[in-house]
Design an enzyme around this catalytic site. Structure first.
Site, short mmCIF file in Angstrom:
data_model
loop_
_atom_site.label_atom_id
_atom_site.label_comp_id
_atom_site.label_asym_id
_atom_site.label_seq_id
_atom_site.Cartn_x
_atom_site.Cartn_y
_atom_site.Cartn_z
N ASP A 250 0.82 -1.22 0.00
CA ASP A 250 0.00 0.00 0.00
C ASP A 250 0.85 1.26 0.00
O ASP A 250 0.39 2.32 -0.40
CB ASP A 250 -0.93 0.01 1.22
CG ASP A 250 -2.03 -1.00 1.02
OD1 ASP A 250 -1.78 -2.20 1.25
OD2 ASP A 250 -3.13 -0.61 0.60
N ASN A 260 2.01 -3.22 4.05
CA ASN A 260 0.98 -4.02 3.37
C ASN A 260 0.05 -4.58 4.45
O ASN A 260 0.28 -4.40 5.66
CB ASN A 260 1.62 -5.14 2.54
CG ASN A 260 0.61 -5.83 1.64
OD1 ASN A 260 -0.16 -5.17 0.93
ND2 ASN A 260 0.57 -7.15 1.67
N LYS A 261 -0.96 -5.29 4.02
CA LYS A 261 -1.98 -5.83 4.94
C LYS A 261 -1.33 -6.51 6.13
O LYS A 261 -0.35 -7.23 6.00
CB LYS A 261 -2.86 -6.81 4.17
CG LYS A 261 -4.01 -7.42 4.93
CD LYS A 261 -4.90 -6.41 5.62
CE LYS A 261 -5.48 -5.39 4.68
NZ LYS A 261 -6.08 -4.24 5.40
O1 MRU Z 1 -7.36 -3.04 3.34
P1 MRU Z 1 -7.20 -3.39 1.89
O2 MRU Z 1 -8.03 -4.54 1.46
O3 MRU Z 1 -7.38 -2.19 1.00
O4 MRU Z 1 -5.69 -3.83 1.78
C1 MRU Z 1 -5.18 -4.24 0.54
C2 MRU Z 1 -3.79 -4.70 0.59
O5 MRU Z 1 -3.16 -4.71 1.62
C3 MRU Z 1 -3.16 -5.06 -0.71
O6 MRU Z 1 -2.19 -6.05 -0.52
C4 MRU Z 1 -2.47 -3.81 -1.27
O7 MRU Z 1 -3.40 -2.76 -1.41
C5 MRU Z 1 -1.82 -4.07 -2.56
S1 MRU Z 1 -3.02 -4.14 -3.85
C6 MRU Z 1 -2.33 -4.38 -5.32
#
Ligand code: MRU
Length: 372
Positions: A250, A260-261
């Protein structure tokens, strides 16, 4: 990518009414395919904040279309101030994914060349929103092209029988972008190139983007996959069941730290401990050139504790949400974590693969460097 053999993007302009933007409402997947129509910038802000759409590149594209929809309702008085305020409201929806800022600033930059009462404001913002969406498709395709070479190399070196086993986390697939996905793009191309691939999909508590979204899009596109609970990934990595990890991001610092998540960091630690390559796939719109220390400088979104305390799913054809903790237990919900660059084997970008470092990124993106 495909849904029931029909090609979709995750966001598009309604072909019958160019004053409307349409999205796949991801809250109902994998159980129900629901298309939602967004008619004003407030709809776009809600779609981002309440995660009707999500994923860094798609958040950016949705905000860009939000600026366009705002321009369709420009007040006669102080239109410039109005758009600046809309931009601020869109920016406040979700804090971690930098694509949001990138897309909104790009729209504001587009406007900078126009007089405040120009009749071309809406069309100009629409053109840029379309460009952002179309560029994302091509960027993700190129991530796939570079990642495919990596997967070919790893498959050629594999010493055990069976498919190439790839571990991913959350949904960095086409649903998180406009098409192709970041982490999934090399996977889709590898399958087309004839490499036998199997994907470990970690469920991604609390919102289950892996179990709900990644598993669904892989299934719709005929890719072999298995869903595992997040806590099982260390075991898979210890027992030679993963050949490579690929995740999304992100926000990536210019030094290669990756937000990232939540749960990504633990996978990177376990991959490092077991000598398994750990790659992050990203469009350059996810690089925040202004920061160099991910742990100190990236705002980690905290979402509502109820996302932790409740799980949802289908039973007897009906969606139910059930409480899984004592009702009065406290819960905290950090949406992201930061994986330090030292745990990342490489960054797969639209311009090629580089080490997760300032020097590595600069070699690929000398034109984008943005010192403090
Ligand atoms: O909370 P989210 O679902 O928006 O989180 C998404 C992620 O963490 C993805 O891995 C990240 O945005 C990369 S998307 C190509």
């Amino acid at each position: 990518m495909k849904i029931q053999n029909q090609h979709y993007r995750s966001i598009w302009l309604n072909p019958n009414n160019h004053q409307q933007v349409q999205i796949i409402d991801q809250r109902f997947l994998p159980h129900q395919l629901e298309i939602k129509t967004l008619t004003c910038w407030q709809d776009c802000a809600t779609a981002i904040e309440e995660m009707w759409i999500r994923g860094a590149p798609l958040i950016g594209a949705t905000a860009a279309f939000g600026m366009y929809l705002a321009a369709l309702q420009l007040p006669a008085q102080q239109p410039e101030a109005y758009l600046q305020q809309v931009a601020q409201n869109l920016l406040a929806t979700r804090p971690t994914a930098v694509n949001l800022r990138w897309a909104v600033e790009r729209q504001l930059h587009t406007l900078a060349g126009l007089p405040p009462n120009s009749p071309n404001i809406a069309q100009t913002l629409l053109n840029t929103a379309n460009t952002i969406a179309n560029e994302d498709v091509e960027t993700c395709r190129m991530i796939g092209v570079h990642g495919l070479q990596l997967l070919k190399d790893i498959y050629a070196r594999k010493t055990t029988a069976g498919p190439l086993n790839i571990l991913t986390h959350c949904n960095a697939g086409w649903l998180a972008c406009v098409d192709w996905g970041t982490a999934t793009s090399p996977i889709y191309l590898a399958v087309r190139a004839g490499i036998p691939v199997h994907v470990w999909v970690s469920e991604t508590r609390p919102r289950n983007q892996g179990a709900n979204l990644t598993a669904w899009e892989l299934e719709q596109n005929g890719i072999a996959h298995t869903v595992v609970v997040d806590n099982c990934c260390g075991h898979l990595l210890q027992h030679g069941m993963v050949d490579i990890c690929i995740v999304g991001t992100d926000r990536t610092t210019r030094t290669g730290d990756v937000a990232n998540k939540t749960g990504t960091y633990l996978k990177a630690l376990a991959a490092h401990d077991n000598g398994i390559p750990f790659y992050v796939a990203l469009p350059s719109s996810t690089i925040d050139w202004q920061i160099s220390n991910g742990l100190k400088e990236i705002t980690i979104e905290q979402r509502h504790p109820d996302e932790v305390k409740y799980v949802g799913g289908i039973s007897n054809g009906q969606y139910h949400r059930v409480l899984i903790t004592p009702p009065n237990s406290q819960a905290v919900n950090y949406g992201f974590d930061v994986t330090p660059a030292r745990l990342i084997t490489g960054l797969i970008t639209e311009r090629g693969i580089c080490p997760a470092s300032e020097q590595g990124l600069l070699q690929l993106f000398p034109d984008m460097y943005f010192p403090d």
